[in-house]
Design a protein around this motif. Structure first.
Motif, PDB file in Angstrom:
ATOM      1  N   TYR A   1       0.830  -1.195   0.000  1.00 32.13           N
ATOM      2  CA  TYR A   1       0.000   0.000   0.000  1.00 32.13           C
ATOM      3  C   TYR A   1       0.872   1.255   0.000  1.00 32.13           C
ATOM      4  O   TYR A   1       0.560   2.237  -0.691  1.00 32.13           O
ATOM      5  N   TYR A   2       1.950   1.232   0.768  1.00 38.71           N
ATOM      6  CA  TYR A   2       2.867   2.376   0.797  1.00 38.71           C
ATOM      7  C   TYR A   2       3.374   2.690  -0.607  1.00 38.71           C
ATOM      8  O   TYR A   2       3.369   3.858  -1.043  1.00 38.71           O
ATOM      9  N   LEU A   3       3.826   1.666  -1.319  1.00 37.58           N
ATOM     10  CA  LEU A   3       4.351   1.881  -2.664  1.00 37.58           C
ATOM     11  C   LEU A   3       3.277   2.435  -3.597  1.00 37.58           C
ATOM     12  O   LEU A   3       3.522   3.384  -4.354  1.00 37.58           O
ATOM     13  N   CYS A   4       2.078   1.829  -3.565  1.00 37.11           N
ATOM     14  CA  CYS A   4       0.986   2.297  -4.420  1.00 37.11           C
ATOM     15  C   CYS A   4       0.579   3.719  -4.068  1.00 37.11           C
ATOM     16  O   CYS A   4       0.371   4.554  -4.959  1.00 37.11           O
ATOM     17  N   HIS A   5       0.463   3.983  -2.784  1.00 40.20           N
ATOM     18  CA  HIS A   5       0.014   5.303  -2.337  1.00 40.20           C
ATOM     19  C   HIS A   5       1.020   6.377  -2.734  1.00 40.20           C
ATOM     20  O   HIS A   5       0.654   7.446  -3.231  1.00 40.20           O
ATOM     21  N   ARG A   6       2.284   6.090  -2.520  1.00 42.23           N
ATOM     22  CA  ARG A   6       3.324   7.097  -2.789  1.00 42.23           C
ATOM     23  C   ARG A   6       3.547   7.316  -4.287  1.00 42.23           C
ATOM     24  O   ARG A   6       3.603   8.461  -4.748  1.00 42.23           O
ATOM     25  N   PHE A   7       3.704   6.220  -5.028  1.00 38.65           N
ATOM     26  CA  PHE A   7       4.143   6.357  -6.418  1.00 38.65           C
ATOM     27  C   PHE A   7       3.014   6.297  -7.444  1.00 38.65           C
ATOM     28  O   PHE A   7       3.201   6.720  -8.590  1.00 38.65           O
ATOM     29  N   TRP A   8       1.846   5.786  -7.049  1.00 39.45           N
ATOM     30  CA  TRP A   8       0.718   5.697  -7.992  1.00 39.45           C
ATOM     31  C   TRP A   8      -0.354   6.709  -7.627  1.00 39.45           C
ATOM     32  O   TRP A   8      -0.717   7.562  -8.452  1.00 39.45           O
ATOM     33  N   PHE A   9      -0.847   6.665  -6.392  1.00 38.91           N
ATOM     34  CA  PHE A   9      -1.883   7.605  -5.979  1.00 38.91           C
ATOM     35  C   PHE A   9      -1.385   9.039  -6.019  1.00 38.91           C
ATOM     36  O   PHE A   9      -2.141   9.963  -6.320  1.00 38.91           O
ATOM     37  N   HIS A  10      -0.114   9.239  -5.682  1.00 38.27           N
ATOM     38  CA  HIS A  10       0.459  10.587  -5.667  1.00 38.27           C
ATOM     39  C   HIS A  10       1.459  10.789  -6.798  1.00 38.27           C
ATOM     40  O   HIS A  10       2.306  11.683  -6.739  1.00 38.27           O
TER      41      HIS A  10
END
Length: 241
Positions: A113-122
């Motif tokens: 989730y950290y990776l998705c949130h940081r690099f995809w969501f943001h």
């Protein structure tokens, strides 16, 4: 073909999956009832409800919340029927292993989730625009846990359920108690993160800290604090704000 189907069916433990569902509902209901018997938490609940009522009156909130809840319900239903029965068991485990398995599931999910949130969501693509719907809440209260674009709701739930299924495929089926614990922690922390809590004293100081850190993240699309279960990965990768 019939042998393959029989083998597959023998690993389909619908009773265990049903026990998980019942356990999640029971623990969530009882836990909330007990928590709000505490005057300080009940007071915070009333503050959140007052702010939530103002937001519900805005025309943008109801349709987004309805769509988000519908996709969330469908995603969970599909998982509980099609996937979870292969990932859960009644086979006895020690409390130590149950706790360890729960920690592993939550931390693996939180890493993804950290990776998705940081690099995809943001990031700079279309998902940033979808995530921006949720970021309209600059000062989140309880209702903002549900004010999420349905695509983001699906991704978030699928990341957790997918992490559980992946680990079950590698480590073997998890005990019913493990899945109940991880599911309750996953759902409740994602809700608690968005509540307003101002109780900077024992034993609620940690709760206030958790919500404050996520509120910092909501101030704009350029703040850190991307993890959702703990802030360990933010600390490790230098994004703790």
């Amino acid at each position: 073909m019939s042998d393959w189907f029989s083998t597959l069916a023998s690993h389909y433990h619908w009773q265990a999956a049903l026990a998980v569902l019942a356990g999640v509902v029971l623990i969530t209901k009882v836990g909330q009832w007990l928590a709000f018997r505490v005057p300080a938490l009940q007071r915070m609940r009333e503050v959140n409800r007052d702010e939530d009522s103002k937001k519900k009156a805005l025309p943008k909130y109801p349709p987004v919340m309805k769509a988000s809840r519908n996709i969330g319900a469908f995603t969970n239903l599909a998982f509980f029927v099609l996937i979870l029965p292969f990932c859960v068991t009644f086979t006895a485990e020690s409390i130590g292993w149950i706790v360890l398995d729960a920690v592993i599931i939550l931390m693996v999910y939180d890493f993804f989730y950290y990776l998705c949130h940081r690099f995809w969501f943001h990031g700079k693509g279309w998902m940033r625009r979808i995530h921006a719907v949720h970021h309209q809440a600059r000062k989140p209260t309880h209702i903002d846990a549900y004010y999420v674009h349905p695509v983001e709701t699906f991704v978030g739930i699928a990341l957790f359920l997918g992490s559980l299924a992946l680990l079950a495929a590698v480590l073997g089926p998890f005990h019913v108690a493990t899945v109940i614990a991880t599911y309750v922690i996953f759902t409740q922390l994602n809700i608690i993160n968005h509540t307003f809590v101002d109780l900077p004293y024992f034993p609620f100081r940690g709760l206030s800290w958790i919500t404050a850190k996520h509120h910092v993240h909501h101030e704009n699309m350029h703040r850190g604090n991307y993890a959702t279960i703990t802030l360990l990965y933010d600390k490790l990768f230098g994004t703790l704000d």
